[in-house]
Design a protein around this motif. Structure first.
Motif, PDB file in Angstrom:
ATOM      1  N   SER A   1      66.864  -4.556  36.253  1.00  0.00           N
ATOM      2  CA  SER A   1      67.592  -4.481  34.990  1.00  0.00           C
ATOM      3  C   SER A   1      68.088  -3.057  34.780  1.00  0.00           C
ATOM      4  O   SER A   1      67.663  -2.139  35.468  1.00  0.00           O
ATOM      5  CB  SER A   1      66.697  -4.907  33.828  1.00  0.00           C
ATOM      6  OG  SER A   1      65.686  -3.954  33.603  1.00  0.00           O
TER       7      SER A   1
ATOM      8  N   SER B   1      69.503  -1.372  24.579  1.00  0.00           N
ATOM      9  CA  SER B   1      69.567  -2.749  25.075  1.00  0.00           C
ATOM     10  C   SER B   1      69.222  -2.833  26.554  1.00  0.00           C
ATOM     11  O   SER B   1      69.570  -1.962  27.344  1.00  0.00           O
ATOM     12  CB  SER B   1      70.979  -3.309  24.876  1.00  0.00           C
ATOM     13  OG  SER B   1      71.319  -3.314  23.527  1.00  0.00           O
ATOM     14  N   ARG B   2      68.551  -3.908  26.926  1.00  0.00           N
ATOM     15  CA  ARG B   2      68.202  -4.162  28.319  1.00  0.00           C
ATOM     16  C   ARG B   2      69.140  -5.249  28.828  1.00  0.00           C
ATOM     17  O   ARG B   2      69.330  -6.269  28.178  1.00  0.00           O
ATOM     18  CB  ARG B   2      66.749  -4.632  28.377  1.00  0.00           C
ATOM     19  CG  ARG B   2      66.214  -4.948  29.734  1.00  0.00           C
ATOM     20  CD  ARG B   2      66.055  -3.775  30.635  1.00  0.00           C
ATOM     21  NE  ARG B   2      65.166  -2.736  30.133  1.00  0.00           N
ATOM     22  CZ  ARG B   2      64.958  -1.598  30.769  1.00  0.00           C
ATOM     23  NH1 ARG B   2      65.556  -1.365  31.919  1.00  0.00           N
ATOM     24  NH2 ARG B   2      64.167  -0.696  30.274  1.00  0.00           N
ATOM     25  N   ARG B   3      69.755  -5.022  29.984  1.00  0.00           N
ATOM     26  CA  ARG B   3      70.661  -5.995  30.587  1.00  0.00           C
ATOM     27  C   ARG B   3      70.258  -6.231  32.032  1.00  0.00           C
ATOM     28  O   ARG B   3      69.731  -5.342  32.700  1.00  0.00           O
ATOM     29  CB  ARG B   3      72.107  -5.500  30.552  1.00  0.00           C
ATOM     30  CG  ARG B   3      72.671  -5.310  29.158  1.00  0.00           C
ATOM     31  CD  ARG B   3      72.893  -6.644  28.467  1.00  0.00           C
ATOM     32  NE  ARG B   3      73.582  -6.500  27.197  1.00  0.00           N
ATOM     33  CZ  ARG B   3      72.967  -6.469  26.018  1.00  0.00           C
ATOM     34  NH1 ARG B   3      71.665  -6.554  25.953  1.00  0.00           N
ATOM     35  NH2 ARG B   3      73.669  -6.369  24.909  1.00  0.00           N
TER      36      ARG B   3
ATOM     37  N   ARG C   1      61.882 -15.875  27.058  1.00  0.00           N
ATOM     38  CA  ARG C   1      62.333 -14.480  27.001  1.00  0.00           C
ATOM     39  C   ARG C   1      61.231 -13.512  27.436  1.00  0.00           C
ATOM     40  O   ARG C   1      61.478 -12.566  28.179  1.00  0.00           O
ATOM     41  CB  ARG C   1      62.769 -14.224  25.555  1.00  0.00           C
ATOM     42  CG  ARG C   1      63.279 -12.906  25.242  1.00  0.00           C
ATOM     43  CD  ARG C   1      63.690 -12.905  23.745  1.00  0.00           C
ATOM     44  NE  ARG C   1      63.969 -11.563  23.310  1.00  0.00           N
ATOM     45  CZ  ARG C   1      63.068 -10.730  22.821  1.00  0.00           C
ATOM     46  NH1 ARG C   1      61.829 -11.119  22.667  1.00  0.00           N
ATOM     47  NH2 ARG C   1      63.412  -9.519  22.477  1.00  0.00           N
TER      48      ARG C   1
ATOM     49  N   TRP D   1      73.883  -9.615  32.038  1.00  0.00           N
ATOM     50  CA  TRP D   1      73.392 -10.670  31.158  1.00  0.00           C
ATOM     51  C   TRP D   1      72.358 -10.109  30.191  1.00  0.00           C
ATOM     52  O   TRP D   1      71.547  -9.269  30.574  1.00  0.00           O
ATOM     53  CB  TRP D   1      72.728 -11.765  31.988  1.00  0.00           C
ATOM     54  CG  TRP D   1      73.626 -12.462  32.939  1.00  0.00           C
ATOM     55  CD1 TRP D   1      73.834 -12.150  34.244  1.00  0.00           C
ATOM     56  CD2 TRP D   1      74.445 -13.596  32.669  1.00  0.00           C
ATOM     57  NE1 TRP D   1      74.738 -13.035  34.802  1.00  0.00           N
ATOM     58  CE2 TRP D   1      75.116 -13.931  33.857  1.00  0.00           C
ATOM     59  CE3 TRP D   1      74.655 -14.374  31.529  1.00  0.00           C
ATOM     60  CZ2 TRP D   1      76.001 -14.997  33.934  1.00  0.00           C
ATOM     61  CZ3 TRP D   1      75.537 -15.443  31.617  1.00  0.00           C
ATOM     62  CH2 TRP D   1      76.201 -15.748  32.807  1.00  0.00           C
ATOM     63  N   ARG D   2      72.358 -10.587  28.964  1.00  0.00           N
ATOM     64  CA  ARG D   2      71.291 -10.270  28.018  1.00  0.00           C
ATOM     65  C   ARG D   2      70.023 -10.993  28.473  1.00  0.00           C
ATOM     66  O   ARG D   2      70.085 -12.033  29.143  1.00  0.00           O
ATOM     67  CB  ARG D   2      71.660 -10.729  26.606  1.00  0.00           C
ATOM     68  CG  ARG D   2      72.781  -9.938  25.995  1.00  0.00           C
ATOM     69  CD  ARG D   2      73.054 -10.282  24.529  1.00  0.00           C
ATOM     70  NE  ARG D   2      72.344 -11.416  23.998  1.00  0.00           N
ATOM     71  CZ  ARG D   2      72.887 -12.616  23.736  1.00  0.00           C
ATOM     72  NH1 ARG D   2      74.157 -12.833  23.952  1.00  0.00           N
ATOM     73  NH2 ARG D   2      72.160 -13.593  23.251  1.00  0.00           N
ATOM     74  N   VAL D   3      68.875 -10.462  28.110  1.00  0.00           N
ATOM     75  CA  VAL D   3      67.597 -11.065  28.512  1.00  0.00           C
ATOM     76  C   VAL D   3      67.524 -12.519  28.053  1.00  0.00           C
ATOM     77  O   VAL D   3      67.079 -13.400  28.794  1.00  0.00           O
ATOM     78  CB  VAL D   3      66.415 -10.231  27.956  1.00  0.00           C
ATOM     79  CG1 VAL D   3      65.105 -10.973  28.137  1.00  0.00           C
ATOM     80  CG2 VAL D   3      66.367  -8.870  28.646  1.00  0.00           C
ATOM     81  N   GLU D   4      67.983 -12.787  26.850  1.00  0.00           N
ATOM     82  CA  GLU D   4      67.963 -14.148  26.319  1.00  0.00           C
ATOM     83  C   GLU D   4      68.820 -15.085  27.169  1.00  0.00           C
ATOM     84  O   GLU D   4      68.473 -16.250  27.380  1.00  0.00           O
ATOM     85  CB  GLU D   4      68.459 -14.167  24.869  1.00  0.00           C
ATOM     86  CG  GLU D   4      67.552 -13.460  23.895  1.00  0.00           C
ATOM     87  CD  GLU D   4      67.693 -11.926  23.909  1.00  0.00           C
ATOM     88  OE1 GLU D   4      68.615 -11.384  24.561  1.00  0.00           O
ATOM     89  OE2 GLU D   4      66.851 -11.277  23.268  1.00  0.00           O
ATOM     90  N   GLU D   5      69.947 -14.577  27.657  1.00  0.00           N
ATOM     91  CA  GLU D   5      70.825 -15.389  28.500  1.00  0.00           C
ATOM     92  C   GLU D   5      70.171 -15.670  29.848  1.00  0.00           C
ATOM     93  O   GLU D   5      70.277 -16.787  30.374  1.00  0.00           O
ATOM     94  CB  GLU D   5      72.158 -14.673  28.710  1.00  0.00           C
ATOM     95  CG  GLU D   5      72.990 -14.555  27.453  1.00  0.00           C
ATOM     96  CD  GLU D   5      74.210 -13.681  27.636  1.00  0.00           C
ATOM     97  OE1 GLU D   5      75.266 -14.067  27.094  1.00  0.00           O
ATOM     98  OE2 GLU D   5      74.123 -12.630  28.306  1.00  0.00           O
TER      99      GLU D   5
ATOM    100  N   LYS E   1      69.349  -0.271  31.467  1.00  0.00           N
ATOM    101  CA  LYS E   1      69.277  -0.032  30.041  1.00  0.00           C
ATOM    102  C   LYS E   1      70.592   0.598  29.591  1.00  0.00           C
ATOM    103  O   LYS E   1      71.064   1.565  30.191  1.00  0.00           O
ATOM    104  CB  LYS E   1      68.101   0.886  29.707  1.00  0.00           C
ATOM    105  CG  LYS E   1      67.717   0.832  28.266  1.00  0.00           C
ATOM    106  CD  LYS E   1      66.301   1.295  28.060  1.00  0.00           C
ATOM    107  CE  LYS E   1      65.960   1.095  26.586  1.00  0.00           C
ATOM    108  NZ  LYS E   1      64.719   1.652  26.225  1.00  0.00           N
TER     109      LYS E   1
END
Length: 59
Positions: free
Chosen positions: A33, A39-41, A19, A6-10, A35
């Motif tokens: 998480s 991008s961080r997921r 966020r 998932w994206r951080v925003e999600e 990387k």
């Protein structure tokens, strides 16, 4: 289809938090998480583990 990352925003939307709070949880190690490039997921199982830990604290 299962979503694995998932994206951080999600994650923020899923948990109902902002966020920056998600990034704070990642920084403190409360939320795992990975990387990918720049991008961080957040892995799906990490989100579930975090919610389960919160539920254990209440019980």
């Amino acid at each position: 289809m299962t979503k694995y990352l998932w994206r951080v925003e999600e994650v923020a939307e899923l948990l109902g938090i902002c966020r920056s709070r998600v990034f704070g949880l990642i920084t403190t190690g409360e939320l795992a998480s990975v990387k990918i490039g720049k991008s961080r997921r957040v892995p799906d199982d990490a989100v579930r583990a975090y919610v389960a830990a919160l539920a254990r604290e209440v019980a």
